[in-house]
Design a protein around this motif. Structure first.
Motif, mmCIF file in Angstrom:
data_model
loop_
_atom_site.group_PDB
_atom_site.id
_atom_site.type_symbol
_atom_site.label_atom_id
_atom_site.label_comp_id
_atom_site.label_asym_id
_atom_site.label_seq_id
_atom_site.Cartn_x
_atom_site.Cartn_y
_atom_site.Cartn_z
ATOM 1 N N LEU A 310 3.122 -57.349 -16.334
ATOM 2 C CA LEU A 310 3.499 -57.333 -14.926
ATOM 3 C C LEU A 310 2.356 -57.789 -14.020
ATOM 4 O O LEU A 310 2.526 -57.851 -12.802
ATOM 5 N N ASN A 311 1.216 -58.107 -14.595
ATOM 6 C CA ASN A 311 0.032 -58.505 -13.829
ATOM 7 C C ASN A 311 0.174 -59.952 -13.361
ATOM 8 O O ASN A 311 0.107 -60.888 -14.154
ATOM 9 N N PRO A 367 -14.424 -54.645 -9.103
ATOM 10 C CA PRO A 367 -14.940 -55.488 -10.186
ATOM 11 C C PRO A 367 -15.569 -54.651 -11.285
ATOM 12 O O PRO A 367 -15.951 -53.497 -11.057
ATOM 13 N N PRO A 368 -15.685 -55.206 -12.487
ATOM 14 C CA PRO A 368 -16.387 -54.496 -13.553
ATOM 15 C C PRO A 368 -17.855 -54.302 -13.183
ATOM 16 O O PRO A 368 -18.387 -55.008 -12.317
ATOM 17 N N CYS A 382 -9.036 -64.507 -11.126
ATOM 18 C CA CYS A 382 -7.960 -65.304 -11.715
ATOM 19 C C CYS A 382 -8.120 -65.478 -13.217
ATOM 20 O O CYS A 382 -7.126 -65.472 -13.955
ATOM 21 N N PHE A 383 -9.350 -65.631 -13.688
ATOM 22 C CA PHE A 383 -9.547 -65.996 -15.094
ATOM 23 C C PHE A 383 -10.006 -64.843 -15.978
ATOM 24 O O PHE A 383 -9.943 -64.960 -17.202
ATOM 25 N N TYR A 384 -10.471 -63.738 -15.405
ATOM 26 C CA TYR A 384 -10.765 -62.569 -16.221
ATOM 27 C C TYR A 384 -9.452 -62.005 -16.771
ATOM 28 O O TYR A 384 -8.363 -62.420 -16.390
ATOM 29 N N GLY A 385 -9.580 -61.028 -17.633
ATOM 30 C CA GLY A 385 -8.401 -60.303 -18.083
ATOM 31 C C GLY A 385 -8.042 -59.265 -17.037
ATOM 32 O O GLY A 385 -7.755 -59.586 -15.887
ATOM 33 N N GLU A 386 -8.111 -57.978 -17.416
ATOM 34 C CA GLU A 386 -7.806 -56.918 -16.458
ATOM 35 C C GLU A 386 -9.049 -56.104 -16.133
ATOM 36 O O GLU A 386 -8.960 -54.919 -15.781
ATOM 37 N N GLU A 387 -10.226 -56.741 -16.233
ATOM 38 C CA GLU A 387 -11.463 -56.028 -15.940
ATOM 39 C C GLU A 387 -11.573 -55.652 -14.464
ATOM 40 O O GLU A 387 -12.221 -54.673 -14.113
ATOM 41 N N PHE A 388 -10.968 -56.458 -13.581
ATOM 42 C CA PHE A 388 -10.913 -56.086 -12.174
ATOM 43 C C PHE A 388 -9.819 -55.020 -12.026
ATOM 44 O O PHE A 388 -8.633 -55.310 -12.138
ATOM 45 N N ARG A 389 -10.224 -53.785 -11.785
ATOM 46 C CA ARG A 389 -9.305 -52.654 -11.798
ATOM 47 C C ARG A 389 -8.655 -52.469 -10.420
ATOM 48 O O ARG A 389 -9.315 -52.582 -9.386
#
Length: 402
Positions: A310-311, A367-368, A382-389
């Motif tokens: 759903l992200n 951000p991580p 945009c290009f990270y996975g889901e590290e931005f919480r």
């Protein structure tokens, strides 16, 4: 009133996004009152200076009733519907099941930063009502439709034409609130009779209602449509039965002739591109350049359950990755899941970007630990996975924290 110190990434156009560091977002109830540089701000504020604030993400194509079958794999559309989708959707005839499913789905959407979505439910009035009542209680913004199927469907899902039309019209008249609306939802041409499509098309045109359906997702599907309706093209079926209007959202639209592109453009209909789902079911590569050259507006959909997440930032990344040679810049990736999609829903004056006077639909991302906030942040989210919480989500000012 809330004053929130944060860093803002705001879509402006396909080519441009603005980055505002250390600005205070002032919210008055459900509305953005002002955006002020910290150096010019006087007063107290909540310190979210370690966060990025973006407009809430918009999902233009998602199947609530398929949420629990993500990853039930079969690499072709029609067998997958029979094997996985229809058995799962049939469970939503039970009101308790539909209610709990709706709660789980909307919580998951909020956790992903989605603040507005366009939703297919199962072909039962109970499922649609459960989704609407749950959304209303939770403060969700959405267009929601009961999926319509009055032919070529499993017996326990087959609607009569009268049931499909009558309940759709009743739902449309019932659910028109500040945040919620009904969208007429013929699943796709093979499961809808000519009469059903003509009646829905006529009502939608007269009442300026939204319509959503699927178009040209899969080669076997297209062949089936041509056999059933004896038309030159899949698009002609919808055009001839009045389904194509300026408020029609067409899911997928992968395998289209130039003539079909012209028909869609002339009708004013929009496309919802579902890159993850297209990859998952091996449906084909979205003809992005041809769609753009034809001047047809499009946005992005998760298409859960064929979509695996759903992200919407993930789906923006997949839009880039699923093009064999044409790059898509982060500014466009953000635009397609925010302001661009708001325009398709005719809501750009209320949502899609962060501006004074607009509704406070906002997602705050943390951000991580090893990543700073700077001019590279848009590309990274945009290009990270889901590290931005997702730290917090606001829908018309209503607060959801995780």
């Amino acid at each position: 009133m809330r004053n929130i110190l944060c860093n803002i990434i705001n879509p402006v156009s396909i080519e441009k996004a603005e980055y505002l560091t250390n600005h205070v977002l002032s919210l008055d109830g459900k509305t953005i009152l002002s955006i002020t540089s910290l150096s010019d701000f006087e007063g107290e504020y909540e310190d979210y200076s370690d966060c990025l604030a973006l407009p809430g993400f918009i999902d233009l194509h998602v199947h609530l009733s398929q949420y629990r079958i993500r990853g039930h794999y079969y690499p072709a559309l029609l067998p997958w519907l029979k094997q996985s989708v229809f058995p799962e959707e049939s469970k939503s005839r039970d009101l308790d099941y539909a209610q709990k499913l709706s709660e789980d789905f909307f919580i998951a959407q909020l956790r992903a930063g989605t603040t507005c979505s366009v939703i297919y439910t199962a072909p039962y009035r109970e499922a649609a009502d459960a989704a609407f009542f749950t959304a209303q209680d939770m403060g969700i913004r959405a267009l929601i439709g009961m999926t319509l199927m009055d032919q070529n469907s499993p017996e326990n899902m087959l609607q009569t034409t009268d049931y499909a039309i009558t309940n759709s019209i009743e739902l449309h008249e019932k659910w028109q609130t500040d945040l919620l609306g009904y969208i007429f939802t013929p699943r796709f041409a093979p499961t809808c009779t000519k009469t059903l499509m003509q009646e829905i098309g006529s009502y939608a045109n007269v009442n300026k209602a939204f319509v959503q359906t699927h178009l040209s997702e899969n080669h076997a599907e297209i062949a089936w449509v041509k056999e059933l309706f004896q038309k030159e093209s899949y698009t002609d079926v919808y055009q001839d039965f009045g389904i194509l209007t300026s408020r029609t959202l067409l899911g997928h639209a992968i395998h289209l002739s130039d003539q079909e592109l012209g028909t869609i453009k002339a009708s004013g209909a929009k496309i919802t591109h579902c890159p993850d789902s297209n990859f998952y079911l091996k449906s084909g590569e979205y003809p992005l350049k041809r769609i753009q050259e034809a001047g047809i507006p499009f946005g992005l959909g998760s298409d859960v359950g064929a979509g695996t997440s759903l992200n919407m930032l993930y789906h923006a990344k997949m839009m880039n990755f699923r093009q064999s040679s044409d790059p898509i810049m982060p500014e466009e990736m953000l635009y397609r899941v925010t302001l661009g999609s708001a325009k398709l829903l005719e809501l750009e004056d209320r949502i899609g970007s962060l501006k004074p006077g607009k509704d406070a639909d906002i997602v705050f991302l943390s951000p991580p630990p090893d990543v700073g906030i700077d001019q590279h942040s848009l590309s990274q989210i945009c290009f990270y996975g889901e590290e931005f919480r997702v730290k917090e989500v606001l829908v018309a000012g209503r607060r959801h924290t995780f």
